[in-house]
Scaffold this motif. Structure first.
Motif, PDB file in Angstrom:
ATOM      1  N   UNK A 191      19.024 -55.033  57.581  1.00  0.00           N
ATOM      2  CA  UNK A 191      20.045 -54.311  55.982  1.00  0.00           C
ATOM      3  C   UNK A 191      21.390 -54.598  55.844  1.00  0.00           C
ATOM      4  N   UNK A 192      22.349 -55.624  55.549  1.00  0.00           N
ATOM      5  CA  UNK A 192      23.702 -55.938  56.288  1.00  0.00           C
ATOM      6  C   UNK A 192      24.978 -54.623  55.376  1.00  0.00           C
ATOM      7  N   UNK A 193      23.998 -53.915  54.910  1.00  0.00           N
ATOM      8  CA  UNK A 193      25.134 -52.511  54.506  1.00  0.00           C
ATOM      9  C   UNK A 193      25.332 -51.515  55.540  1.00  0.00           C
ATOM     10  N   UNK A 194      24.448 -51.934  56.637  1.00  0.00           N
ATOM     11  CA  UNK A 194      23.639 -50.971  56.843  1.00  0.00           C
ATOM     12  C   UNK A 194      24.991 -51.411  58.970  1.00  0.00           C
ATOM     13  N   UNK A 195      25.176 -50.480  59.517  1.00  0.00           N
ATOM     14  CA  UNK A 195      26.419 -50.218  60.765  1.00  0.00           C
ATOM     15  C   UNK A 195      25.277 -50.929  61.815  1.00  0.00           C
ATOM     16  N   UNK A 196      26.491 -51.676  62.507  1.00  0.00           N
ATOM     17  CA  UNK A 196      25.520 -52.297  63.991  1.00  0.00           C
ATOM     18  C   UNK A 196      26.065 -51.501  64.979  1.00  0.00           C
ATOM     19  N   UNK A 197      25.816 -51.511  66.130  1.00  0.00           N
ATOM     20  CA  UNK A 197      25.581 -50.493  67.389  1.00  0.00           C
ATOM     21  C   UNK A 197      25.595 -51.913  68.515  1.00  0.00           C
ATOM     22  N   UNK A 198      26.944 -52.224  68.672  1.00  0.00           N
ATOM     23  CA  UNK A 198      27.111 -52.082  70.077  1.00  0.00           C
ATOM     24  C   UNK A 198      25.431 -53.568  70.353  1.00  0.00           C
ATOM     25  N   UNK A 199      25.747 -54.756  69.767  1.00  0.00           N
ATOM     26  CA  UNK A 199      24.616 -55.500  69.705  1.00  0.00           C
ATOM     27  C   UNK A 199      22.851 -55.366  69.026  1.00  0.00           C
ATOM     28  N   UNK A 200      22.747 -54.275  67.910  1.00  0.00           N
ATOM     29  CA  UNK A 200      21.818 -54.184  67.480  1.00  0.00           C
ATOM     30  C   UNK A 200      22.055 -53.018  65.981  1.00  0.00           C
ATOM     31  N   UNK A 201      21.550 -53.557  64.928  1.00  0.00           N
ATOM     32  CA  UNK A 201      21.249 -53.862  63.656  1.00  0.00           C
ATOM     33  C   UNK A 201      19.911 -52.378  63.374  1.00  0.00           C
ATOM     34  N   UNK A 202      21.101 -51.726  62.476  1.00  0.00           N
ATOM     35  CA  UNK A 202      19.930 -50.756  62.047  1.00  0.00           C
ATOM     36  C   UNK A 202      19.099 -51.306  60.782  1.00  0.00           C
ATOM     37  N   UNK A 203      17.679 -50.850  60.981  1.00  0.00           N
ATOM     38  CA  UNK A 203      16.726 -51.654  59.735  1.00  0.00           C
ATOM     39  C   UNK A 203      15.508 -50.378  59.003  1.00  0.00           C
ATOM     40  N   UNK A 204      14.702 -50.891  58.548  1.00  0.00           N
ATOM     41  CA  UNK A 204      13.615 -50.007  58.622  1.00  0.00           C
ATOM     42  C   UNK A 204      12.379 -51.178  58.673  1.00  0.00           C
ATOM     43  N   UNK A 205      12.005 -50.510  59.169  1.00  0.00           N
ATOM     44  CA  UNK A 205      10.404 -50.979  58.831  1.00  0.00           C
ATOM     45  C   UNK A 205       9.084 -50.097  58.106  1.00  0.00           C
ATOM     46  N   UNK A 206       8.689 -50.795  56.749  1.00  0.00           N
ATOM     47  CA  UNK A 206       7.891 -49.775  56.447  1.00  0.00           C
ATOM     48  C   UNK A 206       7.012 -51.223  55.420  1.00  0.00           C
ATOM     49  N   UNK A 207       6.159 -50.406  54.062  1.00  0.00           N
ATOM     50  CA  UNK A 207       6.082 -50.981  53.155  1.00  0.00           C
ATOM     51  C   UNK A 207       6.549 -50.105  51.870  1.00  0.00           C
ATOM     52  N   UNK A 208       5.802 -51.002  50.924  1.00  0.00           N
ATOM     53  CA  UNK A 208       6.094 -51.154  49.460  1.00  0.00           C
ATOM     54  C   UNK A 208       5.814 -49.314  48.867  1.00  0.00           C
ATOM     55  N   UNK A 209       6.668 -48.484  48.610  1.00  0.00           N
ATOM     56  CA  UNK A 209       6.439 -47.072  48.537  1.00  0.00           C
ATOM     57  C   UNK A 209       5.810 -46.586  47.115  1.00  0.00           C
ATOM     58  N   UNK A 210       4.831 -45.451  47.279  1.00  0.00           N
ATOM     59  CA  UNK A 210       4.206 -46.200  45.691  1.00  0.00           C
ATOM     60  C   UNK A 210       4.041 -44.299  45.330  1.00  0.00           C
ATOM     61  N   UNK A 211       4.871 -43.691  45.885  1.00  0.00           N
ATOM     62  CA  UNK A 211       4.960 -42.888  45.244  1.00  0.00           C
ATOM     63  C   UNK A 211       3.812 -41.607  46.288  1.00  0.00           C
ATOM     64  N   UNK A 212       4.063 -41.654  47.339  1.00  0.00           N
ATOM     65  CA  UNK A 212       2.736 -41.015  48.380  1.00  0.00           C
ATOM     66  C   UNK A 212       4.545 -40.478  49.586  1.00  0.00           C
ATOM     67  N   UNK A 213       4.722 -39.545  49.449  1.00  0.00           N
ATOM     68  CA  UNK A 213       5.335 -39.304  50.576  1.00  0.00           C
ATOM     69  C   UNK A 213       5.315 -39.022  51.911  1.00  0.00           C
TER      70      UNK A 213
END
Length: 291
Positions: A191-213
């Motif tokens: 993600x471009x708009x997540x804050x970076x922190x000391x060489x790290x970048x906040x990202x998300x890893x997952x799958x396309x959401x299909x309605x089950x949390x």
């Protein structure tokens, strides 16, 4: 963007700001990409991470301050953005093999890492497979956190990917039916708009959401966009993904009629299969807009 010019502007910006806090967002913006993409490309091209490069440059300049001025060590430490003289001395000794106070003596062998200069190399011999695809807004469910550019030793997965796969496997086997909602292809959002922190970048890893949390996982909304989708057949990991980003941003974009849409994150898509195989097929989704 002329990438050679842009990367050299990054180096110039770092030199001017060695005694100030350097935001990775500012460096990425110079070349028109996300922090995630920039950190991967810089590490691939320069051979070291951006955080390590800045550290070496600061500690190189500190050598001249120590040897040619009467400034106190604590003042030099603060000047180069170290929180304490202890932290500074430890980093200085790790790089130079001597403490700052010992380095004040004449004849002590020390190291200096000069600024990098990026130069032109001829590329474009091999084809880059891509397609243009428009996709409506959708959501990804998964784990979010600060993703390191580096993998663990002898491991093709970064720490966040390792955590995600462990979590996913636990859900799959302990909660029947999860696989009906939460299966490959897996997506990584740089993600471009997540804050970076000391060489790290906040990202998300997952799958396309299909309605089950799923408890413990978060949702990330990906805006509607036009995507340049690049297909690769190779293993994934630190040896291949940064090289792919480098080709896209330094070869494909300059030759295309598109520019990187900086307001939207890039995506990586990994189908089921052996990601260590040379026959494995995966994708990078790059948000684009017309020049």
């Amino acid at each position: 963007m002329d990438w050679i010019k842009g990367m050299n502007q990054v180096i110039e910006y770092i030199e001017i700001n060695l005694t100030s806090q350097i935001q990775y967002e500012s460096l990425a913006h110079i070349v028109g990409c996300s922090v995630y993409e920039f950190s991967r490309i810089f590490s691939f091209v320069a051979g070291i991470s951006i955080s390590e490069y800045i550290r070496r440059r600061r500690l190189s300049q500190a050598v001249f301050d120590i040897q040619h001025s009467n400034e106190k060590i604590i003042d030099i430490a603060l000047k180069y953005c170290y929180e304490s003289p202890t932290t500074f001395s430890r980093a200085f000794k790790d790089l130079h093999g001597a403490t700052p106070s010992f380095a004040r003596k004449t004849g002590v062998p020390l190291k200096v890492y000069p600024p990098i200069i990026f130069t032109l190399t001829l590329k474009g011999i091999n084809a880059i497979d891509f397609r243009i695809e428009k996709k409506e807004s959708f959501q990804i469910i998964g784990l979010s956190g600060y993703e390191y550019s580096e993998c663990e030793p002898d491991d093709n997965l970064t720490p966040l990917w390792r955590e995600f796969m462990n979590y996913y496997n636990a859900c799959l086997w302990n909660d029947g039916g999860v696989d009906n909602y939460y299966t490959a292809p897996f997506w990584q959002v740089g993600a471009y708009y997540f804050q970076s922190d000391g060489g790290k970048t906040k990202t998300i890893i997952g799958a396309e959401y299909k309605g089950k949390k799923i408890e413990g996982m978060t949702l990330e909304t990906i805006p509607a966009a036009t995507w340049a989708v690049f297909s690769f057949t190779s293993p994934t990991g630190i040896d291949y993904v940064p090289a792919a980003y480098t080709r896209i941003l330094t070869e494909w974009f300059p030759a295309s009629q598109y520019i990187r849409d900086e307001a939207i994150p890039s995506l990586e898509v990994f189908p089921e299969g052996d990601a260590s195989s040379s026959e494995y097929s995966w994708e990078i989704w790059m948000p684009v807009k017309n020049k």
